[in-house]
Design a protein around this motif. Structure first.
Motif, mmCIF file in Angstrom:
data_model
loop_
_atom_site.group_PDB
_atom_site.id
_atom_site.type_symbol
_atom_site.label_atom_id
_atom_site.label_comp_id
_atom_site.label_asym_id
_atom_site.label_seq_id
_atom_site.Cartn_x
_atom_site.Cartn_y
_atom_site.Cartn_z
ATOM 1 N N UNK A 1 0.828 -1.213 0.000
ATOM 2 C CA UNK A 1 0.000 0.000 0.000
ATOM 3 C C UNK A 1 0.859 1.259 0.000
ATOM 4 N N UNK A 2 1.946 1.235 0.747
ATOM 5 C CA UNK A 2 2.881 2.360 0.737
ATOM 6 C C UNK A 2 3.516 2.497 -0.642
ATOM 7 N N UNK A 3 3.846 1.375 -1.253
ATOM 8 C CA UNK A 3 4.396 1.375 -2.627
ATOM 9 C C UNK A 3 3.432 2.078 -3.579
ATOM 10 N N UNK A 4 2.152 1.753 -3.473
ATOM 11 C CA UNK A 4 1.157 2.342 -4.371
ATOM 12 C C UNK A 4 1.032 3.849 -4.156
ATOM 13 N N UNK A 5 1.070 4.282 -2.909
ATOM 14 C CA UNK A 5 1.031 5.721 -2.606
ATOM 15 C C UNK A 5 2.277 6.393 -3.185
ATOM 16 N N UNK A 6 3.437 5.777 -2.995
ATOM 17 C CA UNK A 6 4.683 6.335 -3.535
ATOM 18 C C UNK A 6 4.674 6.367 -5.064
ATOM 19 N N UNK A 7 4.070 5.365 -5.691
ATOM 20 C CA UNK A 7 3.984 5.354 -7.154
ATOM 21 C C UNK A 7 3.239 6.587 -7.667
ATOM 22 N N UNK B 1 5.216 8.253 5.978
ATOM 23 C CA UNK B 1 6.150 8.864 5.024
ATOM 24 C C UNK B 1 6.581 10.247 5.493
ATOM 25 N N UNK B 2 5.648 10.994 6.072
ATOM 26 C CA UNK B 2 5.962 12.327 6.586
ATOM 27 C C UNK B 2 6.923 12.234 7.776
ATOM 28 N N UNK B 3 6.668 11.310 8.692
ATOM 29 C CA UNK B 3 7.539 11.121 9.852
ATOM 30 C C UNK B 3 8.953 10.719 9.430
ATOM 31 N N UNK C 1 9.446 14.477 -1.372
ATOM 32 C CA UNK C 1 10.774 15.076 -1.172
ATOM 33 C C UNK C 1 11.862 14.102 -1.621
ATOM 34 N N UNK C 2 11.741 12.863 -1.139
ATOM 35 C CA UNK C 2 12.744 11.843 -1.462
ATOM 36 C C UNK C 2 12.060 10.473 -1.415
ATOM 37 N N UNK C 3 12.180 9.752 -2.491
ATOM 38 C CA UNK C 3 11.561 8.418 -2.547
ATOM 39 C C UNK C 3 12.407 7.458 -1.712
ATOM 40 N N UNK C 4 11.858 6.945 -0.611
ATOM 41 C CA UNK C 4 12.649 6.051 0.238
ATOM 42 C C UNK C 4 13.013 4.733 -0.430
ATOM 43 N N UNK C 5 12.340 4.383 -1.489
ATOM 44 C CA UNK C 5 12.677 3.153 -2.201
ATOM 45 C C UNK C 5 14.025 3.273 -2.877
ATOM 46 N N UNK C 6 14.426 4.468 -3.242
ATOM 47 C CA UNK C 6 15.736 4.683 -3.876
ATOM 48 C C UNK C 6 16.853 4.356 -2.890
#
Length: 78
Positions: free
Chosen positions: A13-19, A50-52, A69-74
């Motif tokens: 679900x976090x992946x989908x939001x980040x997408x 994600x904000x935290x 701001x920055x994709x944590x998956x990177x």
């Protein structure tokens, strides 16, 4: 505690939001609900995490506009 020290669990679900955020650079909470098909509480929980972690910024309260701001998956792939 430094925001970067906070662990972020990236589930599907976090992946989908980040997408959605990475595609547009920004999105409202409502847009994320529409694009992902998840409930508002589910999306809001992911946005809070994600904000935290410092990955997104809350830009405009009246419209609930979020900016990536920055994709944590990177960071995971490094």
């Amino acid at each position: 505690m430094d925001k970067k020290e906070m662990p972020l669990r990236i589930d599907e679900k976090t992946e989908d939001v980040l997408d959605v955020l990475s595609k547009h650079g920004f999105a409202t909470t409502g847009m994320l609900v529409d694009e992902t098909g998840y409930s508002r509480p589910t999306v809001s929980k992911r946005l809070d995490r994600l904000h935290a972690a410092g990955s997104i910024e809350y830009l405009h309260e009246p419209t609930a506009l979020w900016k990536l701001i920055e994709d944590p998956r990177a960071e995971e792939s490094e």
